[in-house]
Design a protein around this motif. Structure first.
Motif, PDB file in Angstrom:
ATOM      1  N   ILE A 249       0.871  -1.181   0.000  1.00  0.00           N
ATOM      2  CA  ILE A 249       0.000   0.000   0.000  1.00  0.00           C
ATOM      3  C   ILE A 249       0.901   1.221   0.000  1.00  0.00           C
ATOM      4  O   ILE A 249       1.920   1.258   0.682  1.00  0.00           O
ATOM      5  N   ARG A 250       0.528   2.202  -0.795  1.00  0.00           N
ATOM      6  CA  ARG A 250       1.286   3.450  -0.824  1.00  0.00           C
ATOM      7  C   ARG A 250       0.405   4.591  -0.340  1.00  0.00           C
ATOM      8  O   ARG A 250      -0.726   4.731  -0.792  1.00  0.00           O
ATOM      9  N   THR A 251       0.955   5.378   0.528  1.00  0.00           N
ATOM     10  CA  THR A 251       0.270   6.618   0.881  1.00  0.00           C
ATOM     11  C   THR A 251       0.653   7.667  -0.159  1.00  0.00           C
ATOM     12  O   THR A 251       1.782   7.689  -0.640  1.00  0.00           O
ATOM     13  N   LYS A 252      -0.262   8.527  -0.514  1.00  0.00           N
ATOM     14  CA  LYS A 252       0.009   9.530  -1.536  1.00  0.00           C
ATOM     15  C   LYS A 252       1.046  10.547  -1.039  1.00  0.00           C
ATOM     16  O   LYS A 252       0.939  11.066   0.068  1.00  0.00           O
ATOM     17  N   ALA A 253       2.032  10.815  -1.911  1.00  0.00           N
ATOM     18  CA  ALA A 253       3.005  11.857  -1.598  1.00  0.00           C
ATOM     19  C   ALA A 253       2.344  13.224  -1.754  1.00  0.00           C
ATOM     20  O   ALA A 253       1.435  13.402  -2.566  1.00  0.00           O
ATOM     21  N   GLU A 254       2.801  14.176  -0.955  1.00  0.00           N
ATOM     22  CA  GLU A 254       2.255  15.528  -1.080  1.00  0.00           C
ATOM     23  C   GLU A 254       2.712  16.163  -2.391  1.00  0.00           C
ATOM     24  O   GLU A 254       3.799  15.882  -2.885  1.00  0.00           O
ATOM     25  N   LEU A 255       1.849  17.016  -2.913  1.00  0.00           N
ATOM     26  CA  LEU A 255       2.156  17.698  -4.167  1.00  0.00           C
ATOM     27  C   LEU A 255       2.947  18.954  -3.824  1.00  0.00           C
ATOM     28  O   LEU A 255       2.405  20.048  -3.680  1.00  0.00           O
ATOM     29  N   ASN A 256       4.268  18.780  -3.689  1.00  0.00           N
ATOM     30  CA  ASN A 256       5.109  19.900  -3.266  1.00  0.00           C
ATOM     31  C   ASN A 256       6.420  19.886  -4.040  1.00  0.00           C
ATOM     32  O   ASN A 256       6.637  19.071  -4.949  1.00  0.00           O
ATOM     33  N   GLN A 257       7.317  20.799  -3.681  1.00  0.00           N
ATOM     34  CA  GLN A 257       8.570  20.939  -4.414  1.00  0.00           C
ATOM     35  C   GLN A 257       9.409  19.676  -4.354  1.00  0.00           C
ATOM     36  O   GLN A 257      10.126  19.334  -5.323  1.00  0.00           O
ATOM     37  N   GLU A 258       9.335  18.942  -3.261  1.00  0.00           N
ATOM     38  CA  GLU A 258      10.103  17.697  -3.142  1.00  0.00           C
ATOM     39  C   GLU A 258       9.677  16.702  -4.223  1.00  0.00           C
ATOM     40  O   GLU A 258      10.522  16.067  -4.864  1.00  0.00           O
ATOM     41  N   LEU A 259       8.376  16.596  -4.434  1.00  0.00           N
ATOM     42  CA  LEU A 259       7.875  15.692  -5.482  1.00  0.00           C
ATOM     43  C   LEU A 259       8.296  16.195  -6.859  1.00  0.00           C
ATOM     44  O   LEU A 259       8.747  15.402  -7.696  1.00  0.00           O
ATOM     45  N   PHE A 260       8.160  17.509  -7.085  1.00  0.00           N
ATOM     46  CA  PHE A 260       8.542  18.066  -8.385  1.00  0.00           C
ATOM     47  C   PHE A 260       9.999  17.745  -8.697  1.00  0.00           C
ATOM     48  O   PHE A 260      10.342  17.360  -9.822  1.00  0.00           O
ATOM     49  N   ASP A 261      10.867  17.907  -7.693  1.00  0.00           N
ATOM     50  CA  ASP A 261      12.294  17.685  -7.890  1.00  0.00           C
ATOM     51  C   ASP A 261      12.607  16.216  -8.149  1.00  0.00           C
ATOM     52  O   ASP A 261      13.499  15.888  -8.938  1.00  0.00           O
ATOM     53  N   LYS A 262      11.889  15.323  -7.460  1.00  0.00           N
ATOM     54  CA  LYS A 262      12.116  13.890  -7.664  1.00  0.00           C
ATOM     55  C   LYS A 262      11.764  13.470  -9.090  1.00  0.00           C
ATOM     56  O   LYS A 262      12.441  12.632  -9.684  1.00  0.00           O
ATOM     57  N   VAL A 263      10.730  14.065  -9.637  1.00  0.00           N
ATOM     58  CA  VAL A 263      10.257  13.658 -10.963  1.00  0.00           C
ATOM     59  C   VAL A 263      11.079  14.307 -12.072  1.00  0.00           C
ATOM     60  O   VAL A 263      11.493  13.633 -13.026  1.00  0.00           O
ATOM     61  N   TYR A 264      11.356  15.614 -11.949  1.00  0.00           N
ATOM     62  CA  TYR A 264      11.955  16.341 -13.070  1.00  0.00           C
ATOM     63  C   TYR A 264      13.332  16.945 -12.796  1.00  0.00           C
ATOM     64  O   TYR A 264      13.929  17.537 -13.698  1.00  0.00           O
ATOM     65  N   GLY A 265      13.832  16.793 -11.595  1.00  0.00           N
ATOM     66  CA  GLY A 265      15.114  17.402 -11.273  1.00  0.00           C
ATOM     67  C   GLY A 265      14.913  18.713 -10.528  1.00  0.00           C
ATOM     68  O   GLY A 265      13.856  19.348 -10.611  1.00  0.00           O
ATOM     69  N   LYS A 266      15.938  19.127  -9.823  1.00  0.00           N
ATOM     70  CA  LYS A 266      15.828  20.273  -8.935  1.00  0.00           C
ATOM     71  C   LYS A 266      15.421  21.547  -9.666  1.00  0.00           C
ATOM     72  O   LYS A 266      16.061  21.958 -10.637  1.00  0.00           O
ATOM     73  N   ASP A 267      14.325  22.126  -9.177  1.00  0.00           N
ATOM     74  CA  ASP A 267      13.814  23.429  -9.627  1.00  0.00           C
ATOM     75  C   ASP A 267      13.424  23.487 -11.108  1.00  0.00           C
ATOM     76  O   ASP A 267      13.248  24.570 -11.658  1.00  0.00           O
ATOM     77  N   LYS A 268      13.277  22.328 -11.764  1.00  0.00           N
ATOM     78  CA  LYS A 268      12.823  22.329 -13.163  1.00  0.00           C
ATOM     79  C   LYS A 268      11.329  22.657 -13.228  1.00  0.00           C
ATOM     80  O   LYS A 268      10.846  23.218 -14.211  1.00  0.00           O
ATOM     81  N   VAL A 269      10.599  22.274 -12.176  1.00  0.00           N
ATOM     82  CA  VAL A 269       9.168  22.585 -12.056  1.00  0.00           C
ATOM     83  C   VAL A 269       8.963  23.180 -10.674  1.00  0.00           C
ATOM     84  O   VAL A 269       9.440  22.641  -9.677  1.00  0.00           O
ATOM     85  N   LYS A 270       8.208  24.308 -10.616  1.00  0.00           N
ATOM     86  CA  LYS A 270       8.099  25.010  -9.339  1.00  0.00           C
ATOM     87  C   LYS A 270       6.676  25.206  -8.849  1.00  0.00           C
ATOM     88  O   LYS A 270       6.459  25.843  -7.823  1.00  0.00           O
ATOM     89  N   SER A 271       5.705  24.682  -9.565  1.00  0.00           N
ATOM     90  CA  SER A 271       4.317  24.839  -9.120  1.00  0.00           C
ATOM     91  C   SER A 271       3.469  23.730  -9.715  1.00  0.00           C
ATOM     92  O   SER A 271       3.870  23.043 -10.672  1.00  0.00           O
ATOM     93  N   GLU A 272       2.262  23.569  -9.164  1.00  0.00           N
ATOM     94  CA  GLU A 272       1.336  22.568  -9.686  1.00  0.00           C
ATOM     95  C   GLU A 272       0.945  22.897 -11.122  1.00  0.00           C
ATOM     96  O   GLU A 272       0.799  22.008 -11.962  1.00  0.00           O
ATOM     97  N   GLU A 273       0.802  24.194 -11.412  1.00  0.00           N
ATOM     98  CA  GLU A 273       0.443  24.615 -12.767  1.00  0.00           C
ATOM     99  C   GLU A 273       1.543  24.228 -13.759  1.00  0.00           C
ATOM    100  O   GLU A 273       1.266  23.727 -14.856  1.00  0.00           O
TER     101      GLU A 273
END
Length: 452
Positions: A249-273
């Motif tokens: 079972i996985r708990t959902k990760a928060e939609l925040n900068q940590e998730l953005f960085d894990k997916v696309y690299g540091k500061d490549k994406v900075k908002s949900e939009e």
């Protein structure tokens, strides 16, 4: 030696070759001398057999062989020098007779000629379906990211909202694994499954048998996980055996900068939009291949429907008959011709387009294409910095494979044709959802079946 051409019409011609003994006799003598040097004959030392015996045994066959060489070379040179674009291969006429004692021998060959084509791609008006990502697809992708990057907790069984790792094997009706069928391991999200009830409550070691079309809510998951084409994903319905290997079972990760960085690299994406905009571009780029494929197919059909020309039909039927491994009737040859004529027409059209645009695939192009393919394959497994020397070894091995070279050459030609079509054909762009695009394909497929 004398070579003449009797042009019957724009698509058929006869080449007549007249040869004299001096055109082939010197080569016959040379070949017989070579035979003699290698000959082991009882009663004589190697290479010392009398020439009279050698001639008696071998002169007829050698003469026949040398005459054929002269004819083939002469005919090939005549075709090249006169820039004749032929279809199939020259066919010897039945009145050709071989008489080594004659002072002159005349041989006739039938040639089928390719038609002259004029193709104006600017006259074509072809729809181009740009597939737009829907809000639901984007939101589902965001949710999948949150789930995949969430905290993992082992579970005793498959639960709602959970996931599991399963080995997927394609099996036949008797339950045996299909050789070269699907054989992969997938991490399944329960929410993606079409028939959850077949999986909920299952534990490690349990086996679920299911048909491919009943596996996912979105049939395009088959395309993604099994490497199928878009069209094949809609029709692939093999029996699959899924062996549950791990449940969690996985708990959902928060939609925040940590998730953005894990997916696309540091500061490549900075908002949900920005995240959703990035996902939208990725989805639409993924779908672009499907749009391009349909555009190519529609362009080819337009060419086949619009570019009309005659072929040397009777010659081609004779050619098919001459190449058959078993004796073939005129009726069977005509049937085979009808099966292949559409492909031949497109081959000629394609060749003319490539010639008009001065496109050819060179060895270096194939090497570069293979290298890029290798890089992409290694990147899929996390190897992004393969040394050039090591990569060159893999490429060199691949280039020794004739099938790889053939397929790569075909792929490069298709890429070049797409560029030409994209630049010269009038594209009527239409924005559609994937659901609408699939409906268009399905309707066209049904119409084709009805026509047949």
């Amino acid at each position: 030696m004398n070579v003449t051409q009797n042009k019957i019409d724009d698509l058929n011609t006869i080449v007549k070759i007249t040869i004299k003994p001096e055109d082939y006799k010197p080569n016959v003598e040379k070949s017989l001398n070579d035979y003699r040097k290698k000959l082991n004959m009882p009663g004589f030392r190697k290479g010392k057999a009398p020439m009279s015996i050698v001639k008696k045994q071998y002169e007829g066959a050698v003469t026949f062989e040398e005459i054929n060489k002269v004819l083939n070379d002469t005919l090939s040179n005549f075709i090249s020098e006169n820039k004749l674009s032929i279809l199939g291969q020259p066919l010897p006429r039945t009145n050709n007779e071989l008489d080594p004692n004659a002072q002159d021998m005349t041989f006739e060959f039938e040639l089928g000629l390719a038609p002259d084509l004029s193709i104006d791609l600017s006259k074509a008006k072809i729809p181009y379906y740009k597939i737009e990502a829907t809000d639901k697809e984007i939101d589902d992708t965001v949710l999948r990211m949150q789930t995949q990057l969430g905290e993992v907790t082992d579970a005793d069984k498959i639960e709602e909202g959970g996931n599991f790792v399963g080995e997927v094997l394609e099996i036949d009706a008797e339950g045996n694994q299909v050789e070269e069928g699907i054989n992969t391991t997938i991490t399944f999200l329960v929410d993606d499954l079409k028939d959850k009830n077949s999986f909920l409550g299952r534990k490690k070691g349990d086996i679920v048998t299911i048909q491919a079309q009943d596996l996912f809510n979105d049939v395009h998951q088959l395309q993604h996980f099994f490497g199928l084409s878009h069209e094949d994903a809609h029709h692939y319905n093999a029996n699959l055996k899924i062996n549950v290997e791990k449940t969690s079972i996985r708990t959902k990760a928060e939609l925040n900068q940590e998730l953005f960085d894990k997916v696309y690299g540091k500061d490549k994406v900075k908002s949900e939009e920005e995240l959703k905009a990035k996902i939208k571009d990725e989805i639409e780029n993924y779908y672009k291949k499907e749009s391009d494929t349909k555009f190519m197919n529609d362009s080819v059909e337009w060419l086949l429907d619009t570019i009309k020309f005659d072929l040397p039909t009777e010659f081609l039927k004779k050619f098919i008959k001459s190449k058959a491994k078993e004796p073939m009737s005129d009726e069977d040859a005509a049937t085979e011709y009808e099966k292949s004529v559409k492909a031949l027409r497109y081959q000629l059209i394609e060749g003319q387009i490539l010639s008009d645009n001065k496109i050819s695939v060179q060895y270096n192009d194939l090497v570069e294409y293979t290298k890029n393919q290798m890089k992409q394959q290694f990147a899929m497994y996390g190897y992004v910095d393969i040394p050039d020397a090591e990569l060159d070894k893999y490429v060199a091995n691949a280039m020794k494979n004739e099938e790889h070279v053939r397929q790569s050459s075909g792929n490069l030609i298709q890429q070049e044709l797409l560029k030409i079509f994209d630049a010269k054909i009038q594209k009527k762009e239409k924005t559609v959802t994937l659901e609408k695009f699939d409906a268009i394909l399905k309707k066209e497929s049904e119409e084709m079946k009805t026509e047949k």
